[in-house]
Design an enzyme around this catalytic site. Structure first.
Site, PDB file in Angstrom:
ATOM      1  CG  ASP A  52      -1.692   1.245   1.553  1.00 22.66           C
ATOM      2  OD1 ASP A  52      -1.694   2.167   0.596  1.00 22.66           O
ATOM      3  OD2 ASP A  52      -2.296   1.350   2.425  1.00 22.66           O
ATOM      4  CE  LYS A  63      -1.720   6.849  -3.521  1.00 15.65           C
ATOM      5  NZ  LYS A  63      -2.091   5.781  -2.394  1.00 15.65           N
ATOM      6  CD  GLU A  94      -5.204   3.416  -2.482  1.00 15.27           C
ATOM      7  OE1 GLU A  94      -6.131   4.106  -2.072  1.00 15.27           O
ATOM      8  OE2 GLU A  94      -3.994   3.653  -2.734  1.00 15.27           O
ATOM      9  CG  ASP A 147      -9.447   4.419   1.259  1.00 18.95           C
ATOM     10  OD1 ASP A 147      -8.903   5.225   2.235  1.00 18.95           O
ATOM     11  OD2 ASP A 147      -8.631   3.806   0.566  1.00 18.95           O
TER      12      ASP A 147
HETATM   13 MG    MG Z   1      -4.886   4.485   1.834  1.00 18.04          MG
END
Ligand code: MG
Ligand code: ADP
Length: 623
Positions: free
Chosen positions: A25, A90, A190, A214
């Site tokens: 992750d 990211k 994800e 999320d």
């Molecule tokens: Mg995350």
């Protein structure tokens, strides 16, 4: 049973060691590695050597001497050394400066803005890095950590990305993995990983519709999954790549700044950045505290930093409401209502906030799944996906959807969608086109991604020419354009004139990505010498950028001679000559410095010429 004989050691091996593939992750805020224990078969998260820390902050710090630290140690430098401490990489993956302008103030470090349409770079002292290189540093750290913990080499991985990542961002993530010496077997969404972690749908006859919510540090995603016969299908995704726990921290900072009437504007810019970062850490501490307690109290050099849970909830209410809006939109896309949702899964550290849980539960009208650690579920699921790919779990299939529509440009700069958004992948879709002019031999095929009608508002992924169409009257050739998207979301576009069989294709490496060849080359080099590897590519990029700028500057001088003084022309020429010389210096930082210098020097002329041209054009206009 298979029996292996190790000829070097002269030993008989009754059990060939299974391929160990880890699940990573790679988060905006934190990164983790999951794996299935080869002996015990349970899903685990790699811990640090002390055994008490699973999350690796996705932060890279550069010492003045150029050495690099990653993770907790780097995070500690956020306050003391903000300009050399790179966080939220990211957010920069696959992005140009233009994409980031609105959020520029968020970054405490320097983002290069020379060419607004090119992939961004980060400047640390006199060194320049791409987001891919920085992500690779984080991944290399995770790889080493896993190797230490597992006491074996780790060469293969599954890496997760938010469902909203476009092709450029997915490819950038893949490139980062390769650069870190990992073979990236798959890029997984994800939310798909999270649902796997909860094991929902692992029973062969289970049929369920699941919402995965999320909310991490930097991004928000909601996905609607349909699970049937062990097949996971993403019906729809929605979200916001600029919404997360970091935004909550910022709201707290703003509140404290107002409460204490902090004269932030009066500080020098470095002191200002340090204070901002210190407050950032303090705000996060308050937020986490408030997930368990009704009040937070702290006094610091800057003042009294207090916050109640109620204040906090009022503060974040509009942002939480925004996430619920995304949930509604995702349901609409999936043509479902909340009544159709069987399970709601909570993912991301920010879902530990009670108000977030309550809001989501009340919107969906049912209790949410939150029994796993929300910041671990994605890595756990990635590990399960990795295990499936290693062939250890049979009969599992994962389907995904395209997050955005893709298509080609047609007459009038219109977007012609060939694969609509939320289409299941892998997919092949095609459409026929024809020529405009008699005897037309070439056809330009420009590929775009996005939802707008005009291509200029969408994102260009690439373009190519179908050449050698046999001479025919306009309208007669039949050109089929086919889009083939594989399970990773990597797309190939093929154009074929059906009457003659003339054919041309490209793999749509997103605009800023690398070709497979370049990647292969770099992988080899990265394993042999990681640091030198990165130099190879960034040097080449710097040379390309420099050559392009030289060409542009040359054109500018010859076209605008009338508007420039002889001294200006001579001085520009001097800057150009120096840049031209350093292009062969093998020193990318030197090249970047001279690119900047030339840009800097010519910017005022360019603006002046532009103004004149506008004035000129206005003159001719009837008002
Ligand atoms: Mg995350
Ligand atoms: P990402 O996926 O963006 O890397 P994570 O899932 O690790 O992020 O979540 C990180 C975010 O979760 C941070 O903003 C962090 O402050 C927040 N967070 C972690 N624990 C808590 C908590 N107990 N209460 C509120 N927020 C939390």
């Amino acid at each position: 049973m298979r029996i292996g004989i190790n000829l070097i050691k002269g030993e008989i091996q009754t059990n060939e060691p299974k391929d160990l593939i880890v699940g990573i992750d790679l988060g905006t805020t934190n990164s983790l590695v999951g794996y299935i224990h080869p002996k015990y078969g349970d899903t685990r998260i790699v811990q640090d050597e002390a055994g008490d820390n699973k999350l690796v902050p996705s932060i890279v710090h550069f010492e003045p001497d150029g050495s690099v630290t990653v993770g907790t140690q780097a995070r500690a430098q956020l306050v003391s050394d903000p300009t050399r401490t790179i966080y939220s990489v990211k957010r920069l993956m696959g992005k140009s400066y233009k994409d980031l302008i609105d959020h520029k103030d968020y970054f405490g470090y320097q983002i290069i803005d020379n060419d607004k349409d090119e992939l961004v770079k980060i400047r640390v002292d006199d060194r320049f890095f791409t987001p891919i290189e920085l992500s690779a540093m984080i991944l290399r750290q995770l790889k080493q950590r896993a190797e230490k913990a597992l006491n074996r080499e780790v060469l293969k991985a599954v890496i997760t990305v938010p469902a909203y990542f476009n092709d450029s961002q997915r490819q950038a993530t893949r490139d980062a993995g390769k650069l870190a010496g990992l073979e990236v077997l798959r890029i997984v969404n994800e939310p798909t990983a999270a649902s796997l972690a909860y094991g929902i749908g692992l029973q062969p006859d289970e049929v369920k519709t699941v919402a995965v919510y999320d909310l991490g540090g930097g991004t928000f995603d909601v996905s609607i999954l349909h699970i049937e016969n062990g097949v996971f299908e993403v019906l729809a995704t929605n979200g916001d790549t600029f919404l997360g726990g970091d935004d909550f921290d910022r709201l707290i900072i703003n509140q404290w700044t107002t409460d204490n009437k902090l004269p932030l504007k009066r500080f020098t810019s470095d002191a200002y950045k340090s204070i901002q970062q210190a407050m950032r850490l303090n705000a996060e501490e308050a937020k986490i505290h408030l997930s368990q307690h009704p009040n937070y109290i702290s006094s610091t050099e800057q003042g009294q930093f207090n916050l109640s849970r109620q204040q906090f909830e009022e503060m974040i209410q509009p942002l939480v409401a925004k996430t619920i809006g995304c949930c509604k939109a995702a349901l609409e896309d999936a043509k479902l209502t909340t009544a159709n949702i069987d399970e709601v899964v909570m993912v991301g550290g920010s879902t530990r906030i009670p108000y977030v849980k309550q809001s989501v539960a009340s919107f969906f009208g049912k209790a949410v799944h939150d029994n796993l650690n929300p910041d671990e579920v994605v890595a756990l699921g990635a590990a399960i996906q990795a295990d499936i790919l290693a062939g250890n779990q049979k009969d599992m299939l994962l389907l995904d959807v395209t997050p955005l529509s893709v298509g080609v440009e047609t007459i009038g700069e219109l977007m012609d969608v060939i694969v609509p958004r939320n289409s299941r992948i892998p997919i092949r879709a095609a459409r026929q086109y024809t020529t405009q002019v008699d005897g037309q031999a070439n056809m330009k095929i420009a590929v775009y991604q996005g939802e707008r009608d005009l291509v200029k508002n969408n994102r260009k992924l690439g373009e190519f020419d179908l050449k050698g169409i046999p001479s025919m009257p306009a309208g007669l050739p039949k050109v089929e354009i086919a889009f083939i998207i594989n399970a990773d979301g990597i797309m190939q576009v093929r154009a074929k004139e059906l009457r003659s069989g003339v054919e041309q294709s490209i793999t749509v490496q997103p605009q800023y990505g690398l070709t497979e060849e370049e990647m292969g080359q770099m992988l080899l080099e990265s394993i042999q010498n990681a640091a030198a590897d990165m130099q190879v590519r960034s040097l080449q990029e710097a040379i390309n950028e420099g050559s392009q700028l030289l060409a542009t500057a040359q054109r500018f001088i010859s076209q605008q001679t009338a508007y420039l003084s002889p001294t200006e022309i001579a001085d520009t020429q001097t800057y150009m000559n120096t840049l031209n010389e350093v292009l062969t210096s093998q020193n990318k930082d030197l090249i970047h410095q001279h690119i900047e210098a030339l840009n800097e020097f010519t910017r005022p002329f360019a603006e002046r010429v532009m103004d004149k041209a506008v004035a000129q054009a206005m003159k001719g206009k009837q008002v």
